[in-house]
Write a protein that holds these residues in place. Structure first.
Motif, PDB file in Angstrom:
ATOM      1  N   MET A   1       0.848  -1.200   0.000  1.00  0.00           N
ATOM      2  CA  MET A   1       0.000   0.000   0.000  1.00  0.00           C
ATOM      3  C   MET A   1       0.879   1.244   0.000  1.00  0.00           C
ATOM      4  SD  MET A   1      -2.870   1.187   2.800  1.00  0.00           S
ATOM      5  CE  MET A   1      -3.750   2.749   2.638  1.00  0.00           C
ATOM      6  N   LYS A   2       0.560   2.226  -0.830  1.00  0.00           N
ATOM      7  CA  LYS A   2       1.299   3.467  -0.884  1.00  0.00           C
ATOM      8  C   LYS A   2       0.799   4.418   0.213  1.00  0.00           C
ATOM      9  CE  LYS A   2       3.926   2.387  -4.333  1.00  0.00           C
ATOM     10  NZ  LYS A   2       5.396   2.221  -4.140  1.00  0.00           N
ATOM     11  N   ALA A   3       1.688   5.261   0.658  1.00  0.00           N
ATOM     12  CA  ALA A   3       1.378   6.174   1.762  1.00  0.00           C
ATOM     13  C   ALA A   3       0.600   7.396   1.282  1.00  0.00           C
ATOM     14  CB  ALA A   3       2.672   6.619   2.431  1.00  0.00           C
ATOM     15  N   THR A   4      -0.222   7.927   2.163  1.00  0.00           N
ATOM     16  CA  THR A   4      -0.867   9.209   1.914  1.00  0.00           C
ATOM     17  C   THR A   4       0.001  10.347   2.438  1.00  0.00           C
ATOM     18  OG1 THR A   4      -2.126   8.918   3.967  1.00  0.00           O
ATOM     19  CG2 THR A   4      -3.211   8.301   1.911  1.00  0.00           C
ATOM     20  N   ARG A   5       0.912  10.008   3.362  1.00  0.00           N
ATOM     21  CA  ARG A   5       1.838  11.015   3.870  1.00  0.00           C
ATOM     22  C   ARG A   5       3.061  10.315   4.461  1.00  0.00           C
ATOM     23  NH1 ARG A   5       0.478  16.196   7.827  1.00  0.00           N
ATOM     24  NH2 ARG A   5       2.479  17.255   7.483  1.00  0.00           N
ATOM     25  N   VAL A   6       4.232  10.923   4.266  1.00  0.00           N
ATOM     26  CA  VAL A   6       5.480  10.352   4.745  1.00  0.00           C
ATOM     27  C   VAL A   6       6.264  11.431   5.491  1.00  0.00           C
ATOM     28  CG1 VAL A   6       7.715   9.397   4.042  1.00  0.00           C
ATOM     29  CG2 VAL A   6       5.616   8.608   2.935  1.00  0.00           C
ATOM     30  N   PHE A   7       6.927  11.022   6.564  1.00  0.00           N
ATOM     31  CA  PHE A   7       7.755  11.920   7.377  1.00  0.00           C
ATOM     32  C   PHE A   7       9.167  11.346   7.434  1.00  0.00           C
ATOM     33  CE2 PHE A   7       3.400  11.826   8.787  1.00  0.00           C
ATOM     34  CZ  PHE A   7       3.042  13.158   8.896  1.00  0.00           C
ATOM     35  N   ILE A   8      10.163  12.166   7.127  1.00  0.00           N
ATOM     36  CA  ILE A   8      11.542  11.689   7.090  1.00  0.00           C
ATOM     37  C   ILE A   8      12.443  12.615   7.916  1.00  0.00           C
ATOM     38  CG2 ILE A   8      11.262  10.616   4.818  1.00  0.00           C
ATOM     39  CD1 ILE A   8      12.732  13.058   3.625  1.00  0.00           C
ATOM     40  N   ASN A   9      13.663  12.137   8.147  1.00  0.00           N
ATOM     41  CA  ASN A   9      14.707  12.930   8.816  1.00  0.00           C
ATOM     42  C   ASN A   9      14.284  13.426  10.194  1.00  0.00           C
ATOM     43  OD1 ASN A   9      16.421  12.712   6.557  1.00  0.00           O
ATOM     44  ND2 ASN A   9      15.475  14.502   5.586  1.00  0.00           N
ATOM     45  N   GLY A  10      13.644  12.549  10.943  1.00  0.00           N
ATOM     46  CA  GLY A  10      13.167  12.961  12.265  1.00  0.00           C
ATOM     47  C   GLY A  10      13.752  12.161  13.408  1.00  0.00           C
ATOM     48  N   GLU A  11      13.404  12.585  14.593  1.00  0.00           N
ATOM     49  CA  GLU A  11      13.637  11.818  15.819  1.00  0.00           C
ATOM     50  C   GLU A  11      12.293  11.171  16.148  1.00  0.00           C
ATOM     51  OE1 GLU A  11      15.884  13.177  19.678  1.00  0.00           O
ATOM     52  OE2 GLU A  11      13.754  13.656  19.930  1.00  0.00           O
ATOM     53  N   VAL A  12      12.062   9.990  15.619  1.00  0.00           N
ATOM     54  CA  VAL A  12      10.764   9.323  15.736  1.00  0.00           C
ATOM     55  C   VAL A  12      10.761   8.452  16.989  1.00  0.00           C
ATOM     56  CG1 VAL A  12       9.126   7.744  14.650  1.00  0.00           C
ATOM     57  CG2 VAL A  12      10.416   9.379  13.252  1.00  0.00           C
ATOM     58  N   PHE A  13      10.102   8.948  18.018  1.00  0.00           N
ATOM     59  CA  PHE A  13      10.000   8.218  19.289  1.00  0.00           C
ATOM     60  C   PHE A  13       8.770   7.328  19.222  1.00  0.00           C
ATOM     61  CE2 PHE A  13       8.576   7.787  23.732  1.00  0.00           C
ATOM     62  CZ  PHE A  13       9.746   7.275  24.305  1.00  0.00           C
ATOM     63  N   THR A  14       8.982   6.020  19.208  1.00  0.00           N
ATOM     64  CA  THR A  14       7.871   5.090  18.973  1.00  0.00           C
ATOM     65  C   THR A  14       7.040   4.813  20.210  1.00  0.00           C
ATOM     66  OG1 THR A  14       9.241   3.148  19.448  1.00  0.00           O
ATOM     67  CG2 THR A  14       9.184   3.933  17.163  1.00  0.00           C
ATOM     68  N   ALA A  43      10.082   3.119   0.377  1.00  0.00           N
ATOM     69  CA  ALA A  43       9.297   2.138  -0.377  1.00  0.00           C
ATOM     70  C   ALA A  43       7.809   2.463  -0.386  1.00  0.00           C
ATOM     71  CB  ALA A  43       9.519   0.747   0.206  1.00  0.00           C
ATOM     72  N   PHE A  44       7.359   3.274   0.584  1.00  0.00           N
ATOM     73  CA  PHE A  44       5.943   3.613   0.670  1.00  0.00           C
ATOM     74  C   PHE A  44       5.603   4.885  -0.114  1.00  0.00           C
ATOM     75  CE2 PHE A  44       6.755   1.200   4.578  1.00  0.00           C
ATOM     76  CZ  PHE A  44       5.715   0.277   4.552  1.00  0.00           C
ATOM     77  N   VAL A  45       6.628   5.572  -0.594  1.00  0.00           N
ATOM     78  CA  VAL A  45       6.410   6.870  -1.225  1.00  0.00           C
ATOM     79  C   VAL A  45       5.958   6.703  -2.663  1.00  0.00           C
ATOM     80  CG1 VAL A  45       7.451   9.073  -1.901  1.00  0.00           C
ATOM     81  CG2 VAL A  45       8.119   7.974   0.262  1.00  0.00           C
ATOM     82  N   GLU A  46       4.907   7.389  -3.024  1.00  0.00           N
ATOM     83  CA  GLU A  46       4.394   7.407  -4.388  1.00  0.00           C
ATOM     84  C   GLU A  46       4.611   8.804  -4.963  1.00  0.00           C
ATOM     85  OE1 GLU A  46       0.259   6.258  -6.788  1.00  0.00           O
ATOM     86  OE2 GLU A  46       0.283   6.435  -4.605  1.00  0.00           O
ATOM     87  N   SER A  47       4.974   8.882  -6.208  1.00  0.00           N
ATOM     88  CA  SER A  47       5.262  10.163  -6.845  1.00  0.00           C
ATOM     89  C   SER A  47       4.104  11.144  -6.641  1.00  0.00           C
ATOM     90  CB  SER A  47       5.509   9.964  -8.342  1.00  0.00           C
ATOM     91  OG  SER A  47       5.727  11.208  -8.974  1.00  0.00           O
ATOM     92  N   GLY A  48       4.431  12.344  -6.210  1.00  0.00           N
ATOM     93  CA  GLY A  48       3.411  13.382  -6.019  1.00  0.00           C
ATOM     94  C   GLY A  48       2.809  13.422  -4.638  1.00  0.00           C
ATOM     95  N   LYS A  49       3.083  12.405  -3.801  1.00  0.00           N
ATOM     96  CA  LYS A  49       2.523  12.394  -2.457  1.00  0.00           C
ATOM     97  C   LYS A  49       3.364  13.270  -1.533  1.00  0.00           C
ATOM     98  CE  LYS A  49      -0.952   9.649  -3.206  1.00  0.00           C
ATOM     99  NZ  LYS A  49      -2.332  10.145  -3.122  1.00  0.00           N
ATOM    100  N   GLU A  50       2.729  13.766  -0.492  1.00  0.00           N
ATOM    101  CA  GLU A  50       3.393  14.708   0.400  1.00  0.00           C
ATOM    102  C   GLU A  50       4.449  14.015   1.250  1.00  0.00           C
ATOM    103  OE1 GLU A  50       2.272  17.955   3.914  1.00  0.00           O
ATOM    104  OE2 GLU A  50       0.706  16.799   2.918  1.00  0.00           O
TER     105      GLU A  50
END
Length: 535
Positions: A1-14, A43-50
């Motif tokens: 499944m492709k993502a509707t939104r992706v966040f990168i380069n963060g400090e992701v505290f799970t 891998a979840f990023v689709e062209s044009g998605k935020e």
């Protein structure tokens, strides 16, 4: 499944049990698709998605405030705020200004005063309030929400005279001549407040205010700790249905006045804990055992350090507590109670021990669990109860706690002891009693410092990672929803917040300055610091 939104380069505290930190997150609709490195999430990023570049900022689960009063928080904003006043004349001036816009005969309401913070170092009296008006009924609620002062008009309207008898679990304060001073404590206050209650229209306005403010603070779920009567549950449901209240609500089924009757009504209704959906769910049956920590009116095993002749007030004895909660337990309810003093916590544990013998495995709660010495911690562990401490209290009321309880503050909200004994716990603000800002509570949980910087049981301090997990996963655990929210992993609900900095690397003393840049609820942005029209 492709993502509707992706966040990168963060400090992701799970917020998982390992306190794992990653770089990136992908969400699809209202669910989390993946958590990992930038490369893995690509891998979840689709062209044009935020794609949002976090630029090192923290992304984490939305906060779950496990004990707050949304209706009271919101409607308080419609009255006079006495939190910051420094003297009785200053407060009376504010009430006089309010009286100019309120028709005669209608209530003037104030909230949040603390006699310990006033220059006069005393409570208000009816004579003080009569200087504001004798044609308006007036009520001013103390910051704890368990004590208020009213004027003569309010006493007359409710038929309360000098000959009145103190109600069970309450007190009408009198001067040396036996005359009522207007000060009402515990159940006497709760009953009076029902006369000064807000209309449904005002409540709905207040809930909308509360929702917007809580979203700005990154709070995506609230365990609502109650209002007055069954109508409060209806008000909450309506606000959720009409989407003026955005948060996910776990509604404790209790009332600030006559909580036993409220629980009985819940039992008769045929409802039980768990009924509802991801946005509104019925929580535990809740009663009141004792009073407030800052009053002080909570029930202690021994007298207050500030007044050894007084050990606090009980709303009910052990027999009445058992009768109410064990009946609810037999009808399928999770159980909880307001239990602040160590005697009250002892009483609730006795009831939970009796409940556990009947149906092992049920996850019950202890609201506040204020004074919990080592013997009660061990009983709590054995019965697997979930305490809901309020560390922000240590900041606002800590100086008074040291005066009223002395060394017993070492066992107050003992979160280190909970953690050491593998007792899952959740954090509640109890707002509006104190601020709803999670980072005030987070800072206090770590430092155990009062406003003046004094230590309030420093050895019970916990780590930043521990308190962040308690404010997220812990809240989900307390409502039995840890499989759908409270941490970041594939399949969980996309309730996320982005902070204004990498919080794990923030100096402890700067934590109260942390703010939320964006709040995402159910996969949608509901607050953005730079976009005013999001909500």
């Amino acid at each position: 499944m492709k993502a509707t939104r992706v966040f990168i380069n963060g400090e992701v505290f799970t917020s998982d049990h390992r306190f794992s930190v990653h770089e990136a997150v992908a969400i699809g609709g209202n669910r989390i698709l993946g958590v990992g490195t930038n490369q893995e999430i690509q891998a979840f990023v689709e062209s044009g998605k935020e794609v949002t570049d976090l630029e090192g900022r923290t992304l984490m689960p939305g906060f779950i405030d496990a004990h707050a009063h949304l209706e009271l928080y919101g409607t308080n904003q419609l009255g006079v705020n006495a939190k910051a006043v420094h003297s009785i004349p200053e407060l009376l001036d504010q009430l006089l200004l309010a009286a100019e816009d309120i028709p005669k005969g209608q209530w003037i309401r104030g909230w949040g005063y603390n006699q310990n913070h006033l220059a006069e170092q005393r409570h208000l009296t009816r004579d003080d309030l009569d200087k504001v008006s004798t044609s308006h009924p007036i009520i001013v609620v103390r910051t704890c929400g368990h004590i208020s002062c009213v004027n003569t008009k309010a006493l007359e309207l409710t038929g309360i005279t000098d000959s009145v008898v103190d109600p069970p679990g309450g007190k009408y304060h009198r001067d040396t001549s036996g005359r009522l001073t207007g000060l009402l404590m515990e159940s006497a206050h709760m009953a009076m407040f029902q006369h000064a209650d807000y209309s449904e229209e005002e409540v709905q306005k207040g809930l909308a205010i509360a929702s917007a403010d809580f979203l700005e603070l990154g709070i995506t779920s609230v365990h609502d700790a109650g209002g007055y009567g069954t109508k409060h549950i209806r008000y909450l449901q309506k606000a959720v249905q009409e989407k003026t209240l955005k948060q996910r609500i776990y509604a404790l089924y209790g009332s600030l006045s006559d909580s036993v009757s409220m629980v009985e009504a819940g039992i008769r209704s045929g409802m039980a804990t768990g009924i509802g959906d991801d946005f509104f769910r019925i929580g535990p049956a809740k009663v009141f055992i004792d009073g407030s920590s800052s009053g002080p009116t909570c029930k202690m095993r021994e007298g207050y350090t500030s007044n050894p002749a007084d050990s606090g007030m009980l709303y009910m004895d052990q027999h009445a507590l058992d009768r109410s909660l064990l009946s609810a337990y037999e009808h399928g309810w999770q159980l909880t109670a307001h239990a602040m003093g160590d005697q009250a916590v002892d009483m609730l544990l006795t009831t939970l021990e009796r409940a556990r013998s009947g149906r092992p495995g049920t996850r019950h709660r202890i609201e506040h669990s204020g004074f919990t010495p080592a013997d009660l911690v061990q009983r709590m562990k054995a019965v697997r109860a979930v305490p809901i401490p309020n560390p922000a209290f240590l900041h606002e009321f800590g100086d008074g706690y040291r005066k009223d309880y002395g060394n017993r503050v070492e066992a107050m909200f003992p979160m280190h002891a909970f953690a050491q004994n593998d007792i899952p716990f959740a954090i509640g603000s109890d707002s509006p009693i104190t601020t709803a800002d999670p980072f005030v509570g987070i800072h206090a949980a770590i430092t155990r410092q009062s406003k003046s910087g004094r230590s309030v049981g420093a050895e019970q301090g916990i780590t930043l990672e521990e308190v962040l997990r308690a404010y997220t996963w812990g809240g989900a655990y307390a409502s039995g929803e840890e499989d759908v929210k409270g941490s970041l992993k594939p399949g969980m609900l996309a309730d996320l917040i982005i902070l204004d900095r990498p919080v794990l690397n923030t100096p402890i003393q700067q934590l109260p300055e942390v703010t939320v840049d964006e709040t995402i609820l159910d996969g949608k942005t509901v607050f953005h610091k730079l976009k005013e029209d999001v909500y």
